[in-house]
Design an enzyme around this catalytic site. Structure first.
Site, PDB file in Angstrom:
ATOM      1  N   GLU A   1     -58.831  56.570  41.477  1.00 29.71           N
ATOM      2  CA  GLU A   1     -60.051  55.770  40.690  1.00 29.71           C
ATOM      3  C   GLU A   1     -61.396  55.812  39.751  1.00 29.71           C
ATOM      4  O   GLU A   1     -62.064  56.204  39.202  1.00 29.71           O
ATOM      5  CB  GLU A   1     -59.502  55.127  39.103  1.00 29.71           C
ATOM      6  CG  GLU A   1     -57.100  55.653  39.389  1.00 29.71           C
ATOM      7  CD  GLU A   1     -57.351  57.684  38.661  1.00 29.71           C
ATOM      8  OE1 GLU A   1     -58.099  58.482  38.451  1.00 29.71           O
ATOM      9  OE2 GLU A   1     -56.310  57.647  38.335  1.00 29.71           O
TER      10      GLU A   1
ATOM     11  N   ASP B   1     -54.126  67.329  33.948  1.00 26.86           N
ATOM     12  CA  ASP B   1     -53.216  67.501  33.289  1.00 26.86           C
ATOM     13  C   ASP B   1     -51.863  67.855  34.568  1.00 26.86           C
ATOM     14  O   ASP B   1     -50.973  68.326  34.125  1.00 26.86           O
ATOM     15  CB  ASP B   1     -52.734  67.819  31.597  1.00 26.86           C
ATOM     16  CG  ASP B   1     -53.859  67.142  31.164  1.00 26.86           C
ATOM     17  OD1 ASP B   1     -53.720  65.609  31.541  1.00 26.86           O
ATOM     18  OD2 ASP B   1     -53.520  67.747  29.910  1.00 26.86           O
TER      19      ASP B   1
ATOM     20  N   ASP C   1     -46.224  66.163  34.295  1.00 24.27           N
ATOM     21  CA  ASP C   1     -47.749  66.095  34.119  1.00 24.27           C
ATOM     22  C   ASP C   1     -48.182  65.255  34.994  1.00 24.27           C
ATOM     23  O   ASP C   1     -48.286  63.950  35.452  1.00 24.27           O
ATOM     24  CB  ASP C   1     -48.556  65.538  33.159  1.00 24.27           C
ATOM     25  CG  ASP C   1     -48.308  67.581  32.160  1.00 24.27           C
ATOM     26  OD1 ASP C   1     -46.594  67.911  32.396  1.00 24.27           O
ATOM     27  OD2 ASP C   1     -48.622  67.040  30.677  1.00 24.27           O
TER      28      ASP C   1
ATOM     29  N   HIS D   1     -48.628  60.924  28.808  1.00 31.24           N
ATOM     30  CA  HIS D   1     -49.404  60.746  29.787  1.00 31.24           C
ATOM     31  C   HIS D   1     -49.693  59.187  30.042  1.00 31.24           C
ATOM     32  O   HIS D   1     -49.718  58.814  28.209  1.00 31.24           O
ATOM     33  CB  HIS D   1     -51.311  61.765  29.681  1.00 31.24           C
ATOM     34  CG  HIS D   1     -50.923  62.898  29.913  1.00 31.24           C
ATOM     35  ND1 HIS D   1     -51.776  63.638  28.778  1.00 31.24           N
ATOM     36  CD2 HIS D   1     -49.944  63.939  30.523  1.00 31.24           C
ATOM     37  CE1 HIS D   1     -51.161  65.397  29.081  1.00 31.24           C
ATOM     38  NE2 HIS D   1     -50.010  65.055  29.911  1.00 31.24           N
TER      39      HIS D   1
ATOM     40  N   ASP E   1     -53.215  58.290  30.324  1.00 34.81           N
ATOM     41  CA  ASP E   1     -53.928  57.929  30.946  1.00 34.81           C
ATOM     42  C   ASP E   1     -55.649  57.404  29.287  1.00 34.81           C
ATOM     43  O   ASP E   1     -56.721  57.075  29.607  1.00 34.81           O
ATOM     44  CB  ASP E   1     -55.529  58.896  31.912  1.00 34.81           C
ATOM     45  CG  ASP E   1     -55.217  60.332  30.881  1.00 34.81           C
ATOM     46  OD1 ASP E   1     -54.669  59.966  29.548  1.00 34.81           O
ATOM     47  OD2 ASP E   1     -55.673  60.814  31.241  1.00 34.81           O
TER      48      ASP E   1
ATOM     49  N   ASN F   1     -59.607  56.643  27.309  1.00 38.64           N
ATOM     50  CA  ASN F   1     -59.754  57.582  28.444  1.00 38.64           C
ATOM     51  C   ASN F   1     -61.015  57.162  29.353  1.00 38.64           C
ATOM     52  O   ASN F   1     -61.569  58.493  28.949  1.00 38.64           O
ATOM     53  CB  ASN F   1     -59.312  58.223  27.524  1.00 38.64           C
ATOM     54  CG  ASN F   1     -58.666  59.696  28.326  1.00 38.64           C
ATOM     55  OD1 ASN F   1     -59.789  60.229  28.968  1.00 38.64           O
ATOM     56  ND2 ASN F   1     -57.514  59.994  29.009  1.00 38.64           N
TER      57      ASN F   1
ATOM     58  N   HIS G   1     -61.678  61.441  30.727  1.00 35.32           N
ATOM     59  CA  HIS G   1     -60.437  60.865  31.688  1.00 35.32           C
ATOM     60  C   HIS G   1     -59.555  62.525  32.041  1.00 35.32           C
ATOM     61  O   HIS G   1     -59.682  62.934  33.076  1.00 35.32           O
ATOM     62  CB  HIS G   1     -59.487  59.965  32.515  1.00 35.32           C
ATOM     63  CG  HIS G   1     -58.859  59.433  33.324  1.00 35.32           C
ATOM     64  ND1 HIS G   1     -57.758  59.811  33.716  1.00 35.32           N
ATOM     65  CD2 HIS G   1     -58.808  59.084  34.324  1.00 35.32           C
ATOM     66  CE1 HIS G   1     -57.244  59.290  34.959  1.00 35.32           C
ATOM     67  NE2 HIS G   1     -58.355  59.134  35.404  1.00 35.32           N
ATOM     68  N   CYS G   2     -58.857  63.220  30.784  1.00 33.25           N
ATOM     69  CA  CYS G   2     -58.527  63.935  31.075  1.00 33.25           C
ATOM     70  C   CYS G   2     -59.385  65.170  31.288  1.00 33.25           C
ATOM     71  O   CYS G   2     -58.723  66.501  31.860  1.00 33.25           O
ATOM     72  CB  CYS G   2     -57.849  64.193  29.520  1.00 33.25           C
ATOM     73  SG  CYS G   2     -57.379  62.901  28.518  1.00 33.25           S
TER      74      CYS G   2
HETATM   75  N1  ARG Z   1     -50.872  60.610  24.435  1.00 32.60           N
HETATM   76  C1  ARG Z   1     -51.819  59.955  24.794  1.00 32.60           C
HETATM   77  C2  ARG Z   1     -52.437  59.388  23.127  1.00 32.60           C
HETATM   78  O1  ARG Z   1     -52.858  59.551  22.347  1.00 32.60           O
HETATM   79  C3  ARG Z   1     -53.229  60.718  24.933  1.00 32.60           C
HETATM   80  C4  ARG Z   1     -53.284  60.953  26.154  1.00 32.60           C
HETATM   81  C5  ARG Z   1     -54.359  62.402  26.702  1.00 32.60           C
HETATM   82  N2  ARG Z   1     -54.378  62.880  28.166  1.00 32.60           N
HETATM   83  C6  ARG Z   1     -53.935  63.629  28.435  1.00 32.60           C
HETATM   84  N3  ARG Z   1     -54.470  63.570  30.159  1.00 32.60           N
HETATM   85  N4  ARG Z   1     -54.156  64.552  28.150  1.00 32.60           N
HETATM   86  O2  ARG Z   1     -52.592  58.267  23.212  1.00 32.60           O
END
Ligand code: ARG
Length: 350
Positions: free
Chosen positions: A12, A110, A181, A230, A232, A289, A334-335
């Site tokens: 990373e 994702d 994912d 996820h 991250d 993130n 990151h996403c």
């Molecule tokens: N579900 C996570 C949260 O609400 C956010 C993750 C977003 N990550 C991504 N790769 N789309 O804290």
């Protein structure tokens, strides 16, 4: 590795050379598919504001594209090659088992996973993301021609009984076939970390271990760390020996022993802000993130001043960057990216 292989990213943090950055231009709110409903039940929140139907307000898409343009121009200044999704207009589609609207290619993280010289299309949780990698088809072909190992996980059937909508004590995703994912995984050389949660089951982890083979160990991160979607916004690897953890989710008891070999710093209080009245699809922890451009440079949400200070104290410079509607659209830095090539080689860090 072939000399000109465009895909080479083992972790990373190594120095970034090429990246894919998603797009909000095609962002629409798909009709809620079974996977999305299951994730909403599991996470205890709505995935996308129920008051918006089909399209996000135009200004959200425009402002997001503006922010992404600024972000990518910073990357280009650092000589990082940036690719964007292709313009695809698949609105709805069917498999032999169901019919669905399609999601949008805002978060390449994702649906695609880079592991060394391999790029893997993952078997995602949401039905609406079934064909999302079509948005990267030309790019993937080019990567393959340069020598990359391009593979796709078996397409899951995603039948109704694959989701658990009733028993709140269980994950929303059953373990009937490999489903995960790509963003359930974070990479540290020979060690990959896989969050078992509503967006990744144990069969998915087994598939990934078999696919990457004996050079790698896929370690389980338990759903007690985070059972929703996820990894991250929960854990970030900053450089060898240093990781950033979410204090609301990670603790001494749920973190695997192998990660205790590294120094763990906990994220400070997140700054909450909003640029619209639309209900967010991600928690405030999207503020952590972040994207490492090298072991000493991070892209961090401009509003997260406490986090920026903490990183700077640790010798990490920060490019404070804006992504105003990140929580609304469900993705931070990151996403919305996929690092394709870093100055990287396969190593052990534990
Ligand atoms: N579900 C996570 C949260 O609400 C956010 C993750 C977003 N990550 C991504 N790769 N789309 O804290």
């Amino acid at each position: 590795m072939k000399e000109n292989n465009l895909v080479n990213s083992h972790n990373e943090w190594d120095e970034l050379e090429e990246i894919i950055v998603g797009s909000a231009q095609l962002a629409r709110v798909p009709e809620k598919d079974k996977g999305m409903v299951a994730a909403s039940i599991g996470g205890g929140y709505d995935y996308f504001d129920p008051n918006i139907s089909e399209f996000f307000p135009e200004y959200i898409l425009q402002e997001t594209e503006e922010d992404i343009e600024n972000f990518t121009s910073e990357l280009k200044k650092l000589d990082i090659k940036v690719r964007r999704p292709e313009d695809i207009s698949i609105n709805n589609f069917s498999t032999p088992d169901w019919h669905c609207d399609s999601f949008f290619p805002y978060c390449p993280r994702d649906v695609l996973l880079t592991v060394g010289n391999s790029i893997i299309e993952t078997p995602n949780l949401f039905r609406s993301r079934y064909f999302e990698t079509i948005a990267y088809k030309e790019t993937l072909i080019e990567f393959m021609q340069s020598g990359a190992r391009w593979i796709s996980a078996p397409k899951p059937r995603l039948l109704d009984h694959g989701y658990n909508m009733q028993d709140k004590a269980q994950l929303s995703l059953n373990n009937h076939e490999p489903v995960f994912d790509a963003a359930n995984v974070i990479r540290a050389g020979r060690d990959l970390f896989y969050l078992v949660s509503d967006s990744g089951n144990r069969l998915g982890m087994q598939w990934l271990q078999n696919a990457v083979g004996h050079d790698y160990t896929v370690h389980e991160l338990s759903p007690s760390i985070y059972s929703s979607v996820h990894i991250d916004s929960t854990l970030s690897f900053l450089r060898p020996g240093l990781l950033l953890a979410n204090p609301a989710r990670v603790n001494e008891d749920n973190i695997p022993d192998i990660l205790k070999k590294w120094e763990i710093i906990y994220a400070p209080k997140m700054t909450e802000y909003s640029y619209s009245d639309i209900k967010p699809s991600s928690s405030k922890w999207l503020g952590m993130n972040l994207l490492m451009l090298s072991p000493t440079l991070a892209v961090v949400d401009k509003h997260q001043t406490e986090l920026i200070k903490l990183l700077e104290k640790r010798g990490i410079d920060v490019l404070p960057t804006l992504l105003r509607h990140g929580r609304t659209l469900g993705g931070g830095f990151h996403c919305i990216t996929l690092d394709v090539r870093r100055k990287s080689k396969l190593e052990s860090y534990f």
